[in-house]
Design an enzyme around this catalytic site. Structure first.
Site, PDB file in Angstrom:
ATOM      1  N   SER A 135       2.934 -10.787  37.997  1.00  0.00           N
ATOM      2  CA  SER A 135       1.564 -10.402  38.335  1.00  0.00           C
ATOM      3  C   SER A 135       0.644 -11.599  38.483  1.00  0.00           C
ATOM      4  CB  SER A 135       1.021  -9.537  37.200  1.00  0.00           C
ATOM      5  OG  SER A 135       0.979 -10.326  36.024  1.00  0.00           O
ATOM      6  N   GLY A 136       1.116 -12.772  38.054  1.00  0.00           N
ATOM      7  CA  GLY A 136       0.215 -13.924  38.010  1.00  0.00           C
ATOM      8  C   GLY A 136      -0.471 -14.025  36.661  1.00  0.00           C
ATOM      9  N   GLY A 137      -0.231 -13.033  35.800  1.00  0.00           N
ATOM     10  CA  GLY A 137      -0.745 -13.081  34.431  1.00  0.00           C
ATOM     11  C   GLY A 137       0.089 -14.062  33.622  1.00  0.00           C
ATOM     12  N   VAL A 138      -0.386 -14.363  32.429  1.00  0.00           N
ATOM     13  CA  VAL A 138       0.278 -15.361  31.599  1.00  0.00           C
ATOM     14  C   VAL A 138       1.722 -14.950  31.283  1.00  0.00           C
ATOM     15  CG1 VAL A 138       0.130 -16.653  29.451  1.00  0.00           C
ATOM     16  CG2 VAL A 138      -1.939 -15.711  30.459  1.00  0.00           C
ATOM     17  N   ASP A 139       1.876 -13.699  30.877  1.00  0.00           N
ATOM     18  CA  ASP A 139       3.182 -13.267  30.374  1.00  0.00           C
ATOM     19  C   ASP A 139       4.261 -13.331  31.454  1.00  0.00           C
ATOM     20  OD1 ASP A 139       1.397 -12.631  28.398  1.00  0.00           O
ATOM     21  OD2 ASP A 139       1.376 -10.500  28.877  1.00  0.00           O
ATOM     22  N   SER A 140       3.970 -12.750  32.600  1.00  0.00           N
ATOM     23  CA  SER A 140       5.022 -12.745  33.618  1.00  0.00           C
ATOM     24  C   SER A 140       5.211 -14.126  34.230  1.00  0.00           C
ATOM     25  CB  SER A 140       4.765 -11.685  34.679  1.00  0.00           C
ATOM     26  OG  SER A 140       3.459 -11.743  35.162  1.00  0.00           O
ATOM     27  N   ASP A 190     -39.091  -1.427  46.531  1.00  0.00           N
ATOM     28  CA  ASP A 190     -40.077  -0.343  46.558  1.00  0.00           C
ATOM     29  C   ASP A 190     -39.485   1.023  46.885  1.00  0.00           C
ATOM     30  OD1 ASP A 190     -42.139  -1.831  45.721  1.00  0.00           O
ATOM     31  OD2 ASP A 190     -42.982  -2.214  47.713  1.00  0.00           O
ATOM     32  N   GLU A 240      -9.873  -2.079  26.758  1.00  0.00           N
ATOM     33  CA  GLU A 240     -10.134  -1.346  28.002  1.00  0.00           C
ATOM     34  C   GLU A 240     -10.846  -0.034  27.661  1.00  0.00           C
ATOM     35  OE1 GLU A 240      -9.402  -2.669  30.861  1.00  0.00           O
ATOM     36  OE2 GLU A 240      -8.013  -4.263  30.265  1.00  0.00           O
ATOM     37  N   GLU A 265      -1.426  -8.718   4.007  1.00  0.00           N
ATOM     38  CA  GLU A 265      -1.273  -9.252   5.362  1.00  0.00           C
ATOM     39  C   GLU A 265      -2.591  -9.519   6.079  1.00  0.00           C
ATOM     40  OE1 GLU A 265      -0.751  -6.277   4.229  1.00  0.00           O
ATOM     41  OE2 GLU A 265      -0.961  -4.682   5.710  1.00  0.00           O
ATOM     42  N   HIS A 319      -3.649  -5.001   0.723  1.00  0.00           N
ATOM     43  CA  HIS A 319      -3.050  -5.447   1.993  1.00  0.00           C
ATOM     44  C   HIS A 319      -2.964  -6.972   2.001  1.00  0.00           C
ATOM     45  CE1 HIS A 319      -2.627  -1.670   4.168  1.00  0.00           C
ATOM     46  NE2 HIS A 319      -3.644  -1.267   3.427  1.00  0.00           N
ATOM     47  N   CYS A 370       0.832  -1.200   0.000  1.00  0.00           N
ATOM     48  CA  CYS A 370       0.000   0.000   0.000  1.00  0.00           C
ATOM     49  C   CYS A 370       0.878   1.266   0.000  1.00  0.00           C
ATOM     50  CB  CYS A 370      -0.993  -0.040   1.159  1.00  0.00           C
ATOM     51  SG  CYS A 370      -2.374   1.075   0.879  1.00  0.00           S
TER      52      CYS A 370
HETATM   53  N1  LIG Z   1       0.784  -6.245  40.164  1.00  0.00           N
HETATM   54  C1  LIG Z   1       1.932  -6.458  39.545  1.00  0.00           C
HETATM   55  N2  LIG Z   1       3.037  -6.772  40.260  1.00  0.00           N
HETATM   56  C2  LIG Z   1       4.204  -6.995  39.634  1.00  0.00           C
HETATM   57  N3  LIG Z   1       4.393  -6.870  38.317  1.00  0.00           N
HETATM   58  C3  LIG Z   1       3.354  -6.554  37.562  1.00  0.00           C
HETATM   59  C4  LIG Z   1       2.068  -6.339  38.122  1.00  0.00           C
HETATM   60  N4  LIG Z   1       1.224  -6.059  37.115  1.00  0.00           N
HETATM   61  C5  LIG Z   1       1.932  -6.089  35.980  1.00  0.00           C
HETATM   62  N5  LIG Z   1       3.227  -6.382  36.230  1.00  0.00           N
HETATM   63  C6  LIG Z   1       4.335  -6.446  35.242  1.00  0.00           C
HETATM   64  O1  LIG Z   1       3.937  -5.776  34.062  1.00  0.00           O
HETATM   65  C7  LIG Z   1       4.009  -6.681  32.949  1.00  0.00           C
HETATM   66  C8  LIG Z   1       2.949  -6.375  31.934  1.00  0.00           C
HETATM   67  O2  LIG Z   1       1.661  -6.639  32.462  1.00  0.00           O
HETATM   68  P1  LIG Z   1       0.657  -7.487  31.616  1.00  0.00           P
HETATM   69  O3  LIG Z   1      -0.659  -7.456  32.304  1.00  0.00           O
HETATM   70  O4  LIG Z   1       0.749  -7.078  30.203  1.00  0.00           O
HETATM   71  O5  LIG Z   1       1.273  -8.955  31.655  1.00  0.00           O
HETATM   72  P2  LIG Z   1       0.936 -10.143  32.630  1.00  0.00           P
HETATM   73  O6  LIG Z   1       0.204  -9.631  33.809  1.00  0.00           O
HETATM   74  O7  LIG Z   1       2.194 -10.875  32.926  1.00  0.00           O
HETATM   75  O8  LIG Z   1       0.046 -11.076  31.750  1.00  0.00           O
HETATM   76  P3  LIG Z   1      -1.450 -10.846  31.308  1.00  0.00           P
HETATM   77  O9  LIG Z   1      -1.346  -9.997  30.054  1.00  0.00           O
HETATM   78  O10 LIG Z   1      -1.936 -12.202  31.028  1.00  0.00           O
HETATM   79  O11 LIG Z   1      -2.169 -10.138  32.389  1.00  0.00           O
HETATM   80  C9  LIG Z   1       3.864  -8.036  33.586  1.00  0.00           C
HETATM   81  O12 LIG Z   1       4.344  -9.041  32.732  1.00  0.00           O
HETATM   82  C10 LIG Z   1       4.661  -7.875  34.837  1.00  0.00           C
HETATM   83  O13 LIG Z   1       6.039  -7.961  34.541  1.00  0.00           O
HETATM   84  O1  LIG Z   2      -0.280  -4.768  31.395  1.00  0.00           O
HETATM   85  C1  LIG Z   2      -0.899  -3.950  30.757  1.00  0.00           C
HETATM   86  N1  LIG Z   2      -0.600  -2.661  30.971  1.00  0.00           N
HETATM   87  C2  LIG Z   2      -1.271  -1.664  30.402  1.00  0.00           C
HETATM   88  O2  LIG Z   2      -0.967  -0.500  30.643  1.00  0.00           O
HETATM   89  C3  LIG Z   2      -2.322  -2.061  29.509  1.00  0.00           C
HETATM   90  N2  LIG Z   2      -3.216  -1.363  28.766  1.00  0.00           N
HETATM   91  C4  LIG Z   2      -3.994  -2.275  28.096  1.00  0.00           C
HETATM   92  N3  LIG Z   2      -3.619  -3.505  28.415  1.00  0.00           N
HETATM   93  C5  LIG Z   2      -4.153  -4.765  27.886  1.00  0.00           C
HETATM   94  O3  LIG Z   2      -3.800  -4.793  26.509  1.00  0.00           O
HETATM   95  C6  LIG Z   2      -4.844  -5.404  25.730  1.00  0.00           C
HETATM   96  C7  LIG Z   2      -5.321  -4.426  24.663  1.00  0.00           C
HETATM   97  O4  LIG Z   2      -5.974  -3.380  25.329  1.00  0.00           O
HETATM   98  P1  LIG Z   2      -6.489  -2.043  24.637  1.00  0.00           P
HETATM   99  O5  LIG Z   2      -7.287  -2.473  23.456  1.00  0.00           O
HETATM  100  O6  LIG Z   2      -7.314  -1.368  25.674  1.00  0.00           O
HETATM  101  O7  LIG Z   2      -5.260  -1.285  24.239  1.00  0.00           O
HETATM  102  C8  LIG Z   2      -5.925  -5.786  26.728  1.00  0.00           C
HETATM  103  O8  LIG Z   2      -5.705  -7.137  27.083  1.00  0.00           O
HETATM  104  C9  LIG Z   2      -5.671  -4.863  27.907  1.00  0.00           C
HETATM  105  O9  LIG Z   2      -6.140  -5.390  29.133  1.00  0.00           O
HETATM  106  C10 LIG Z   2      -2.592  -3.409  29.277  1.00  0.00           C
HETATM  107  N4  LIG Z   2      -1.869  -4.335  29.893  1.00  0.00           N
HETATM  108  N1  LIG Z   3      -3.303   1.890   3.745  1.00  0.00           N
HETATM  109  C1  LIG Z   3      -2.379   2.678   3.238  1.00  0.00           C
HETATM  110  O1  LIG Z   3      -1.189   2.436   3.310  1.00  0.00           O
HETATM  111  C2  LIG Z   3      -2.895   3.956   2.649  1.00  0.00           C
HETATM  112  C3  LIG Z   3      -1.831   4.785   1.991  1.00  0.00           C
HETATM  113  C4  LIG Z   3      -2.322   6.173   1.640  1.00  0.00           C
HETATM  114  N2  LIG Z   3      -2.616   6.898   2.836  1.00  0.00           N
HETATM  115  C5  LIG Z   3      -3.578   6.046   0.750  1.00  0.00           C
HETATM  116  O2  LIG Z   3      -4.638   6.415   1.165  1.00  0.00           O
HETATM  117  O3  LIG Z   3      -3.469   5.594  -0.367  1.00  0.00           O
HETATM  118 MG   LIG Z   4      -1.474  -8.660  33.691  1.00  0.00          MG
END
Ligand SMILES: Nc1ncnc2c1ncn2[C@@H]1O[C@H](COP(=O)(O)OP(=O)(O)OP(=O)(O)O)[C@@H](O)[C@H]1O
Ligand SMILES: O=c1[nH]c(=O)c2[nH+]cn([C@@H]3O[C@H](COP(=O)(O)O)[C@@H](O)[C@H]3O)c2[nH]1
Ligand SMILES: NC(=O)CC[C@H](N)C(=O)O
Ligand SMILES: [Mg+2]
Length: 548
Positions: free
Chosen positions: A242-247, A485, A546, A184, A182, A88
């Protein structure tokens, strides 16, 4: 000696991002065919690149190439000696740089179009490679208001649509290609094949990048080796967990790499879900064998958040305070080691804590590097844009190049239980970005209670794994109701539940009505202060997942 980066170990593609909302999908498409790739801002100078990609893809963009201040590619890209594909805006940028013309078109194309593939035949084998295996027509997806109006010299047309005569072009002798559609997006059904032809046949990349098996040659082992090298013999790491998947996945990797030299810390920032800290503590020690310290900093966070309504300010306060807490914890752990040494002078001399582990993923990074792109200023992820400028700890982020589903696959390979790998994400700034308006202890309690009921009912209905993320948002709106009520004048909550592959785009989930009815009835009955429940039926875009 620095550990080799992934792009040094595998054939890699460089994607230059001009700010399109689909740029990240190009990354995904390459990785799906087991070729590693990295996205950098389009301002990247080739002379400054410290690795050698095997091919370069130029993304789309919200800009027009003829705009003042339009993002420009470093012309050195075309003399770098590797194949280039423009998508594009990328195609338009190629034409612009090679003496062609780009103008606003009479017929803007948004949506489906029929591309007629043009095969040039003998003598043009290179140009014909892009659409190898695609004979005549294919359906493609377009999103553009400009188009090439004069073909640059030395380029041929390899595809056209009824309204775009230069919808795909190729240089007559160099491996430079452009497609107006596109390739992709999934709405271009054969787009994957086009990207595959470019990456495998034209760039000649070996398709060997994978995390899918745990052999010495793959991601886990390499990452563990890299972490060991970074940390050295004695280095210690504090982990933001955080207990989230990533960490959790990052913590498990780190624990495998350096064992007890890794100190996992969960910060209770006062805006966690109900009983979150306790549950995570149990889960990490029992399921992952990782020792977790829970730091209760809720008073401190809530004091800083007092009266703050602006979403970005909330995010920055939380991101900054997190880092202060981690630095203080690191100092405490070091002081403890010194004390141990005083009482037992012959004991082990422990290294300094120089590193902070975070579970940062690729989408978090993409949002913060995008060139003036639409995503750049949407929201500041606490763990990327919300960091302290002068932090002492250095970051170690093993998942920084991965997407969520890749991290989940990695988690399964590391033996992390399904209930943990399948958890819905929960953002670091927590309920502070789900409580619209000021955050108070009372508001947190209401949000927590409603959220617990919502998730509980989703689980009972057996829907948890079908939904990518679900939560309750507490609105700063009051409405009149009648309960027992009596007149009530209470707050409104909204339920949010989305399905998504990568959280960059998302659609709202269609609940069976009886489940919604139960949820609504339980929330209004059990959560004091709430008399109305609404359901958010916005997709992303135009909404985000969010509310703040
Ligand atoms: N309460 C917390 N205490 C410590 N670290 C945190 C906390 N919340 C977020 N983090 C850090 O911020 C990073 C980004 O948060 P994010 O929510 O994206 O990931 P996550 O909590 O590991 O996984 P998930 O996306 O599944 O919630 C985490 O991987 C962790 O390193
Ligand atoms: O750890 C985080 N720190 C942040 O500041 C943050 N902001 C958005 N999210 C998460 O990202 C995903 C996409 O969210 P949005 O569409 O709101 O951007 C969703 O899964 C959101 O919960 C965050 N996670
Ligand atoms: N999706 C794009 O890359 C658009 C490119 C350019 N802004 C257009 O309108 O042609
Ligand atoms: Mg998290």
């Amino acid at each position: 000696m620095a550990a080799p980066a992934i792009h040094d170990s595998y054939d890699s593609i460089l994607i230059l991002d001009f700010g399109s909302q689909y740029s990240h999908l190009i990354t995904r498409r390459c990785r799906e065919i087991n070729v590693y790739c990295e996205m950098l801002p389009c301002t990247q100078k080739m002379a400054d690149l410290d690795w050698k990609p095997k091919g370069i893809i130029l993304s789309g963009s919200p800009f027009s190439v003829y705009d003042d201040g339009a993002p420009r590619v470093d012309p050195a890209v075309f003399d770098y000696g590797v194949p280039v594909l423009g998508v594009c805006y990328g195609l338009q940028e190629i034409a612009w740089n090679h003496g062609g013309k780009v103008d606003p078109c009479d017929h803007r194309e948004y949506g489906f179009a029929e591309l007629q593939v043009i095969k040039l035949g003998p003598g043009h084998e290179l140009a014909d490679k892009l659409f190898a295996g695609i004979d005549r027509e294919m359906q493609v997806w377009m999103s553009h208001g400009d188009q090439v109006s004069v073909l640059p010299p030395h380029f041929n047309i390899i595809g056209k649509t009824p309204t775009a005569p230069f919808a795909a072009i190729a240089h007559e002798s160099k491996p430079i290609f452009g497609v107006q559609f596109h390739a992709e997006v999934t709405h271009s059904p054969r787009g994957k094949e086009v990207i595959k032809s470019f990456v495998l046949n034209i760039c000649q990349c070996k398709a060997n990048w994978t995390m899918a098996c745990r052999s010495p040659d793959t991601f886990i082992e390499k990452e563990i080796a890299r972490i060991r090298q970074i940390c050295g013999e004695k280095g210690r790491v504090i982990g933001a967990v955080s207990g989230g998947v990533d960490s959790s996945v990052a913590a498990k990797l780190m624990h495998e790499a350096i064992g007890d030299r890794f100190h996992a810390v969960l910060v209770d920032n006062g805006v966690l879900r109900e009983n979150e800290a306790k549950q995570v503590h149990k889960m990490l020690s029992e399921d992952l064998g990782v020792n977790l310290t829970v730091v209760d900093a809720s008073d401190r966070f809530l004091a800083k958040l007092e009266g703050v309504e602006d979403p970005e300010q909330k995010r920055k306060i939380i991101g900054n305070t997190f880092i202060h807490v981690f630095e203080e914890e690191a100092a405490k752990i070091e002081a403890m080691a010194e004390k141990e040494l005083e009482t037992n002078p012959g004991g082990e001399v422990k290294g300094k804590i120089e590193w902070l582990l975070q579970g940062t993923l690729y989408p978090d990074v993409i949002e913060s590097i995008s060139f003036k792109g639409p995503s750049a200023t949407i929201k500041t992820h606490h763990n990327v844009g919300g960091l302290l400028k002068d932090m002492k700890l250095k970051l170690i982020e093993p998942l920084r190049e991965l997407f969520k589903d890749e991290v989940r696959a990695l988690g399964r390979l590391l033996g992390i239980p399904a209930h943990l790998v399948g958890r819905h994400p929960f953002p670091g700034p927590g309920l502070a970005i789900r409580i619209l308006g000021p955050v108070t202890r009372d508001q947190v309690k209401i949000a927590q209670k409603a959220d617990t009921i919502f998730i509980d009912e989703i689980r009972k209905a057996g829907l948890y794994d079908q939904i990518s993320q679900a939560f309750v948002v507490l609105l700063p709106v009051k409405a009149v109701g009648v309960q027992g009520d009596k007149r009530t004048y209470d707050q409104v909550v909204t339920l949010r539940a989305v399905q998504t592959e990568d959280f960059m785009t998302a659609d709202w989930y269609v609940f069976p009505p009886e489940v919604l009815r139960r949820i609504s009835s339980r929330i209004t009955n059990e959560v004091a202060g709430v008399n109305r429940v609404t359901y958010d039926i916005s997709s992303k875009p135009p909404g985000t997942v969010e509310w703040l």
